[in-house]
Write an enzyme that holds these catalytic residues in place. Structure first.
Site, PDB file in Angstrom:
ATOM      1  N   LYS A   1     -43.950  22.812  37.197  1.00 14.82           N
ATOM      2  CA  LYS A   1     -43.067  23.577  36.401  1.00 14.82           C
ATOM      3  C   LYS A   1     -42.024  24.313  37.139  1.00 14.82           C
ATOM      4  CE  LYS A   1     -44.127  26.981  32.777  1.00 14.82           C
ATOM      5  NZ  LYS A   1     -45.094  28.174  32.512  1.00 14.82           N
TER       6      LYS A   1
ATOM      7  N   SER B   1     -45.539  28.062  27.448  1.00 11.65           N
ATOM      8  CA  SER B   1     -44.249  27.814  27.793  1.00 11.65           C
ATOM      9  C   SER B   1     -44.185  26.292  28.702  1.00 11.65           C
ATOM     10  CB  SER B   1     -43.382  28.938  28.923  1.00 11.65           C
ATOM     11  OG  SER B   1     -44.515  28.920  30.057  1.00 11.65           O
TER      12      SER B   1
ATOM     13  N   SER C   1     -49.730  29.962  28.466  1.00 11.75           N
ATOM     14  CA  SER C   1     -48.770  28.828  28.971  1.00 11.75           C
ATOM     15  C   SER C   1     -49.305  27.729  29.604  1.00 11.75           C
ATOM     16  CB  SER C   1     -47.620  29.391  29.581  1.00 11.75           C
ATOM     17  OG  SER C   1     -46.818  30.385  28.598  1.00 11.75           O
TER      18      SER C   1
END
Ligand SMILES: [Mg+2]
Ligand SMILES: [Zn+2]
Lengths: 98, 498, 497
Positions: free
Chosen positions: C80, C155, C179
């Protein structure tokens, strides 16, 4: 809880250094009013005798010894700078002193 | 606007002061990262992701920073928090990498203390301490393009973050009331005492000229006989003892002038100007200032164990007040003489001179005499004179060895102050040594006796007190470099009157 | 070896170790897959082809030299874009950080490198991890591999989509309010939010410091456990890092036995707003647990109804402060510096241009909640709610080993559907937020497709802090039983890309 006005949003934008556009101000004031209306429910517990939790884990006294660790080189430090001069970060004129 | 006189100001108003002192700790590393705090490094060479505020970086507390804070708190007779947190103070400023300062807010590590300070007349004034808390310093900006390198008129600024994150202890007094006309003196004495305390603790050199100790003077006036505080001004970053006193004095006069004219004091920060002793307006604090403090989520609470606190209390060094009493006894000084030593800021120089081998009375004589006079004339600190205690001790040794007399010694000290080198070099270069060479002295004595036959005759005849005239003549001939006692003995010997 | 991209991380590592395939071949297969499908999926913001191949070559060299290889050596991973990577761009999905190349590695990045994991690149995300759909990325939204017109969650939508699209067998996410888990749920993958403090946050660009937690994303429970073990553990650079041994998660993932465990069903996570198909699959999973020998009881956590409001005060407050550093002075975007403007003006113009709408919304909200006069009512109260939620959890865990719920009330919604309705968007995290507020551990794993839309449904398992192993024990057992029932892993039912 009171709602939030456009003027308040403008003040908050100044505090948080956001040059919001006029239409953004209107839109945000509207949305924040809804959001704050929804989250204000937490104040139900304001009067309760409950300790606040700032940290999810009950850790205390985490400290490091006073020993020097390698720093970045000044080249690394300045590598992301939008502007640099004399091995320093070059920034626009600063208004007012603190 | 013409300033009202200090006396007139005090005739109508009562000053209330608050002093905020920031002390940079002398830890090896910064408060929240392992970067060195060494002064004088290349710009931006002592920075890391944490003190540069790079995305993703995190702080870790320096244990010695906390220990120093506790020791300062204990020395200031404070209570030490059983549990406290760091907080973020949020405001934007380019010298602050994260745009929040990691500080403490409603939970300082030390609170509720006091510091007794001694005034010039020997009396004691107790300054109450509100709190001492831990925080971090900012980076340093230099302003380019303005006429004087000041912020005003600059086209841009350059930032060096080597100083960012250096541990600071902020020490805040409670409102200082009841000092009256002595408020400026109390301010100076407090900062001086605090500085001595910090140095005695060994937590910082507390050099004000190097910015290691900075004082904000908050001041307000209220009409005599009233209780409510007036609006205060905050004079920022005053960086010498003398300036602290002058800033307080000026603000008292300025406030009185403004109030006397029926106007209002604006709550604002002010800057002190060394050159003319005045302050000028800085930033207006219109309460729009909203730091949005909240507990620093990246750091966990500090909960100093009572054992640790007691250990630190037990290991506190002799504190300045106690030490002063001891020295006074050791030196056998009256209160008045000791006060003179203190007022001159001569304790440390004298001690260091003694440590370098000089007798106590001699050390005291020079620092309180010649050197104190000079410090006074130049408006500088005694300890900052361009002569070291070791050099003063060497002069004392030369006197003790009979190589210099007092008059010559004074000349040597002046020459050292003037940068002519070490005492021995000055003596050699100027040829200042006492003439103790018997043959040279003998020749001078013989010449004087020859030039003054009638005086010599009187002495031979038993009028020994007449020798003074001949001694004077010999001293004159040797330009003061002879040992007068020795000259006298020699004349008497030569005239058979010994 | 065929179809290297379909292998689990555990099998990939074993094959490399056994010399059946080289790490370079595995890496190249995934790079090829990214090349083939990522234009459609948009899971990656940056693919580090050279770095990945170099890391793979190093693994092969190590093996050739006879060195012992770790349990994930040579396995590709999608990281990420919220973790710093030295020399590799890190944007957090924001224009304000476009082009920023960090001079340092996050602790997690270092751990991955030390474990010889091959980092393929950085994945898309909602800007600064604020969102539940990845629509808030400044660099385009990510598609859900099950239906590219739907959101992949957020996210960490990029990381979850990369797994579901077989672009990587492993991925890293961060979970501030769900997330990791919510993207896992809507993409039919596994995501774990470890106990707060067990994975270092050093180098994780902060959204909300007291809630953020990095964690593993994978296609199987065992793979997640292997990754969990590689990244967890004490870090002296993070003051909130737990200095204690990591629970034995790999061992737990292999147990596949829940007999004797007590499992609590949270009563509050049901009712209005919960999609029927989601509840149906969830109820079946609960029934399955019973069949597998667990004792299931219903528990009540009344304070959970205040979790969402508390979260939307705490997270924006911390974010408003964390994001203050993006001021155009030291790194990142600078706008409007024409020589006439002050630093203050340039900062304000840059932040206006560099932050997206959701980030601005939260900065303003957080600034409001922290400002004097409102602090006690908002931030202060939210912190009290946090205490109440922890107490509810404590009470529940006094009687059960783990709690279960749906991970998210609905399956993946269409891109754009909630884009300008923040309150609707926030509901996606209803079930995941309490664990962030309390700091305990939670997992989402697939428990089937909702009958009405054929989209994945996530089962959430919650365990007490530092009992992360229980997640893997329950998750491993459920996964094995469901795969048996279906005859294959759920992802095999995803349409071809
Ligand atoms: Mg301060
Ligand atoms: Zn540093």
């Amino acid at each position: 809880m009171p709602g939030i006005t456009r003027e308040e949003v403008a003040h908050l934008a100044r505090l948080s250094r956001l040059e919001l556009q006029a239409e953004e101000l209107d839109h945000l004031a509207e949305q924040l009013d809804v959001i704050i209306g929804a989250v204000a429910r937490v104040s139900e517990v304001a009067g309760q005798d409950v300790p606040p939790t700032s940290h999810p884990l009950p850790l205390t006294n985490v400290m490091r010894p006073d020993e020097v660790r390698p720093s970045l080189t000044s080249e690394q430090a300045l590598s992301g700078a939008p502007a640099a001069e004399e091995q320093r970060f070059r920034v626009p004129q600063i208004l007012g002193e603190d | 606007m013409n300033l009202v006189s200090y006396e007139d100001a005090l005739a109508s108003y009562d000053p209330v002061m608050g002093l905020e002192v920031h002390v940079e700790l002398g830890t090896k590393t910064k408060m929240f990262c392992g970067c060195s705090t060494e002064l004088g490094a290349e710009p931006n060479s002592q920075v890391c992701p944490t003190c540069l505020g790079l995305p993703g970086s995190l702080p870790v507390v320096n244990a010695v920073g906390v220990e120093s804070a506790i020791r300062i708190g204990l020395a200031l007779n404070c209570e030490i928090a059983e549990w406290c947190r760091f907080a973020r103070k949020n405001y934007f400023y380019p010298d602050m990498p994260k745009n929040f300062q990691t500080s403490q807010y409603d939970e300082p590590i030390a609170y509720n203390g006091y510091l007794d300070v001694q005034l010039e007349d020997g009396s004691t004034f107790r300054v109450e301490i509100e709190r001492a808390h831990m925080e971090e310093d900012t980076g340093k900006s230099s302003h380019v393009g303005g006429a004087t390198g000041r912020i005003h008129g600059a086209t841009h600024s350059l930032l060096d973050y080597n100083r960012a994150g250096i541990p600071l202890i902020e020490i805040v007094t409670k409102p200082i009331e009841g000092a009256g006309e002595r408020a400026p003196e109390v301010a100076r004495a407090y900062v001086a005492e605090l500085r001595e305390l910090i140095r005695a603790l060994g937590v910082s050199e507390a050099r004000m000229d190097k910015g290691q100790m900075r004082c904000d003077v908050n001041l307000s006036l209220r009409p005599n006989g009233t209780e409510t505080f007036g609006t205060r001004s905050e004079t920022k970053n005053v960086n010498s003892l003398r300036s602290v006193e002058r800033a307080a004095r000026f603000e008292i006069q300025r406030h009185a002038t403004v109030l006397g004219a029926g106007e209002k004091i604006i709550q604002e920060t002010r800057h002190f100007h060394e050159d003319n002793g005045t302050t000028t307006s800085g930033r207006i604090k219109d309460n729009a200032e909203d730091y949005r403090y909240f507990p620093e989520p990246d750091l966990v609470p500090v909960a100093p164990s009572r054992e640790w606190v007691e250990e630190l209390r037990a290991s506190l060094p002799e504190l300045p007040r106690v030490r002063r009493a001891r020295l006074q006894a050791e030196w056998g000084l009256s209160d008045k003489d000791m006060q003179a030593v203190l007022n001159a800021g001569a304790v440390e120089p004298i001690l260091e001179t003694i440590a370098a081998g000089a007798p106590a009375d001699q050390a005291r004589k020079w620092w309180l005499g010649e050197l104190a006079r000079r410090a006074n004339e130049t408006g500088t600190e005694l300890a900052e004179q361009p002569i070291t205690p070791a050099q003063v001790a060497r002069v004392c040794a030369l006197v003790a060895e009979g190589k210099l007399n007092d008059k010559l010694a004074r000349q040597v000290i002046e020459a050292v102050l003037a940068g002519e080198g070490e005492p021995d070099e000055v003596v050699a270069a100027r040829g200042l040594a006492v003439v103790s060479d018997d043959s040279a002295l003998g020749a001078a004595v013989d010449q004087v006796i020859g030039e003054n036959p009638d005086v010599a005759e009187k002495i031979r005849g038993g009028k020994v007190q007449a020798v003074g005239a001949l001694v004077g003549a010999v001293m004159k001939a040797t330009r003061g470099q002879a040992d007068a006692a020795k000259v006298k003995d020699l004349i008497l010997e030569k005239l058979g009157a010994a | 070896m065929t179809d290297l991209i379909k292998l689990t991380a555990a099998d990939t590592a074993a094959a490399i170790k056994a010399g059946q395939v080289s790490a370079v071949e595995v890496t190249q297969a995934h790079l090829d897959r990214i090349d083939a499908v990522d234009k459609k999926v948009n899971a990656f913001l940056h693919v580090d082809t050279e770095g990945a191949l170099a890391a793979a070559r190093a693994v092969d060299a190590k093996r050739a030299a006879g060195s012992e290889l770790g349990p994930l050596a040579g396995v590709p991973l999608a990281l990420k874009d919220v973790f710093t990577t030295k020399g590799v761009p890190t944007t957090c999905g924001s224009k304000i950080l476009e082009g920023w190349i960090p001079p340092y590695d996050a602790t997690l990045t270092t751990r991955l490198k030390d474990a010889d994991v091959v980092i393929l690149g950085k994945t898309n995300m909602d800007e600064f991890a604020m969102g539940s759909s990845t629509e808030n990325s400044a660099f385009g939204t990510t598609g859900n591999p099950w239906d590219l017109s739907r959101i992949p969650g957020g996210s960490g939508g990029g990381s979850a989509a990369a797994l579901a699209a077989f672009e990587a067998p492993l991925a890293i996410g961060t979970d501030t309010g769900g997330s990791i888990r919510q993207p896992g749920a809507v993409t039919g993958t596994v995501g774990v939010k470890p106990t707060y403090g067990s994975v270092s946050r050093y180098g994780l660009v902060a959204f909300s410091s007291s809630l953020d937690q990095g964690g593993p994303c994978a296609r199987t429970v065992l793979d997640a456990a292997l990754l969990h073990e590689a990244i967890a553990g004490h870090d002296p650079l993070d003051s909130t890092s737990i200095n204690a041994p990591v629970p034995a998660v790999v061992e737990a993932a292999k147990m596949r036995d829940v007999r004797g465990m007590r499992i609590g069903v949270v009563k509050e996570f049901a009712g209005e707003g919960y999609q029927a198909g989601v509840m149906q699959r969830f109820d079946e999973a609960v029934e399955l647990l019973r069949e597998l020998g667990a004792e299931v009881v219903e528990v009540s956590c009344p304070s959970f109804t205040l979790a969402l409001p508390a979260y939307y005060l705490i997270a924006p407050s911390e974010a408003s402060s964390n994001l203050a550093r993006f001021d155009a002075m030291r790194y990142g975007l600078r706008v409007g510096d024409d020589g006439s403007r002050s630093a203050e003006e340039v900062t304000a113009l840059t932040r206006e241009a560099g932050f997206g709408a959701e980030v601005k919304r939260r900065i303003i909200l957080g600034t409001y909640a922290l400002s004097s006069g409102y602090y006690d009512a908002y931030y202060g109260s939210a912190q009290k709610v946090r205490t109440l939620i922890s107490r509810d959890f404590d009470a529940a865990f006094a009687g059960v080993d783990v709690l279960v719920s749906p991970t998210t009330p609905t399956t993946a919604f269409p891109i754009g559907e909630r884009a300008d309705d923040p309150m609707a968007m926030y509901l996606a995290d209803l079930c995941t937020i309490p664990s962030n507020l309390a700091g305990n551990a939670a997992m989402s794993l697939p428990c089937g497709l909702a009958p009405e839309d054929n989209l994945p449904v996530g089962l959430q398992i919650i365990a007490p802090a530092m009992a992360d192993d229980r997640l893997y024990r329950v998750g491993g057992a459920v996964e094995a039983a469901l795969n048996d029932k279906w005859g294959h892993p759920l992802l095999e039912e995803a349409p071809a890309l």
